[in-house]
Write an enzyme that holds these catalytic residues in place. Structure first.
Site, PDB file in Angstrom:
ATOM      1  N   CYS A  27       0.904  -1.169   0.038  1.00  0.00           N
ATOM      2  CA  CYS A  27       0.014   0.011  -0.043  1.00  0.00           C
ATOM      3  C   CYS A  27       0.847   1.055   0.119  1.00  0.00           C
ATOM      4  CB  CYS A  27      -0.926  -0.173   1.182  1.00  0.00           C
ATOM      5  SG  CYS A  27      -2.297  -1.169   1.227  1.00  0.00           S
ATOM      6  N   SER A  59      -2.632   3.358  -1.662  1.00  0.00           N
ATOM      7  CA  SER A  59      -3.969   3.093  -1.151  1.00  0.00           C
ATOM      8  C   SER A  59      -3.804   3.319   0.392  1.00  0.00           C
ATOM      9  CB  SER A  59      -4.436   1.459  -1.201  1.00  0.00           C
ATOM     10  OG  SER A  59      -5.460   1.115  -0.738  1.00  0.00           O
ATOM     11  N   ASP A 112      -6.211   3.484   3.779  1.00  0.00           N
ATOM     12  CA  ASP A 112      -7.186   3.251   4.682  1.00  0.00           C
ATOM     13  C   ASP A 112      -7.202   4.363   5.675  1.00  0.00           C
ATOM     14  OD1 ASP A 112      -8.978   2.316   6.752  1.00  0.00           O
ATOM     15  OD2 ASP A 112      -8.011   0.518   7.054  1.00  0.00           O
ATOM     16  N   ASN A 153       0.720   4.761   9.230  1.00  0.00           N
ATOM     17  CA  ASN A 153       1.719   5.028   8.051  1.00  0.00           C
ATOM     18  C   ASN A 153       2.442   6.142   8.421  1.00  0.00           C
ATOM     19  OD1 ASN A 153      -0.707   3.705   5.919  1.00  0.00           O
ATOM     20  ND2 ASN A 153       1.040   2.507   6.645  1.00  0.00           N
ATOM     21  N   HIS A 201      -9.402   6.382   1.088  1.00  0.00           N
ATOM     22  CA  HIS A 201     -10.666   5.951   1.320  1.00  0.00           C
ATOM     23  C   HIS A 201     -11.084   5.644   2.731  1.00  0.00           C
ATOM     24  CE1 HIS A 201      -7.935   2.321   0.476  1.00  0.00           C
ATOM     25  NE2 HIS A 201      -8.643   1.852   1.485  1.00  0.00           N
TER      26      HIS A 201
END
Length: 307
Positions: A189, A210, A212, A220, A250
């Protein structure tokens, strides 16, 4: 036109004035924007998301550490996972044995079997982050094999280049290896990071394909901020900025209500990160070398991980 001297200082002051008074507000504004404007999309996990494409935030690392405060972030997990990456390990059970179970689901027997990895031992994630960081291009066999001297040690190359050619524009570490993607339990990701040196400071920009926003992104942010601190320490620099660029940002549909609770909370001061001894090499860092000071977050908000 070349901008120099007082003009450059004026531009820097303007950028500073435009930044939110607390770095965490950038994250909260991103969440608000996705809730307000996100497109409803299906996803790999079947959970469903609200999604936008392309976001960026800049967190100062100069006198604070961006461990979000509007909920408690699992600092032990951030630290143990990063040290696990640095070791080049791809064994989820090794991390789980330290009380960090964030990779357990992706390394479970059922999940591996569902991907066609029936011959692989439980916990063997394939050539994921740590393998790509330390052995890019080597042939992956299994989590127990010795890969010493195989492939490209991207992490060490980053450190060496910062020391010998800090103005290089190629100080990059990439976990996205198309050849190895079919062998991974979960493709990266956080795919690529680049380092930048100026005025004695080390900054890092992460491209995350990506994100989350509920569970992954707070983790992260702290992880790459920590990596920047570690590399700055080894190379004799000070931490500068962490720039976080998101591709598909997202919110899982089952995280909407928990995030609405988080948005009602006022950010508290970021903590400070101390490295307690002089460490010479990236492989020599240990858990006990780090101390978070002044972390006073709001309570934990439970969110389910989509697998």
């Amino acid at each position: 036109m070349l901008v120099v001297g007082s003009e450059l200082q004026s531009d820097a002051q303007q950028l500073s004035a435009e930044a939110p008074r607390h770095g965490e507000l950038q994250y909260l504004r991103q969440v608000e924007h996705i809730l307000r404007c996100g497109f409803k999309k299906e996803d790999r996990t079947g959970t469903g998301t609200l999604s936008v494409f392309g976001m960026q935030a800049r967190y100062s690392l100069r006198d604070e550490f961006p461990l979000l405060t509007t909920k408690r972030v699992f600092w032990k997990g951030v630290l143990e996972e990063l040290l696990w990456f640095i070791k080049g390990s791809t064994n989820a059970k090794e991390l789980s044995s330290k009380g960090v179970r964030i990779w357990d689901a992706n390394g479970s027997r059922d999940f591996l079997d569902s991907l066609g990895f029936s011959a692989r031992q439980e916990g063997d994630l394939g050539p994921v982050y740590g393998f790509q960081w330390r052995h890019f291009g080597a042939e992956y066999k299994d989590m127990d094999s010795d890969y010493s001297g195989q492939g490209v040690d991207q992490l060490q190359k980053v450190i060496d280049t910062i020391k010998t050619n800090p103005d290089d524009r190629r100080i990059i570490m990439c976990a996205w290896n198309p050849k190895d993607l079919p062998l991974m339990a979960l493709p990266p990701c956080h795919a690529l990071c680049q380092f930048y040196v100026v005025n004695g400071e080390l900054s890092c920009q992460l491209y995350q394909r990506s994100g989350d926003m509920g569970l992954g992104v707070p983790f992260n942010i702290a992880s790459y901020a920590l990596l920047t601190y570690m590399i700055a320490h080894i190379t004799g620099l000070q931490p500068g900025d962490f720039v976080h660029t998101l591709g598909d940002a997202h919110i899982y549909l089952n995280h909407i209500e928990p995030l609405k609770i988080q948005l009602q909370r006022e950010p508290r001061p970021f903590p400070k990160l101390k490295i307690l001894r002089k460490v010479e090499t990236i492989d020599d860092f240990k858990v006990e070398d780090f101390q978070i000071e002044g972390y006073n977050p709001h309570p934990t908000i439970k969110m389910e991980m989509a697998v």
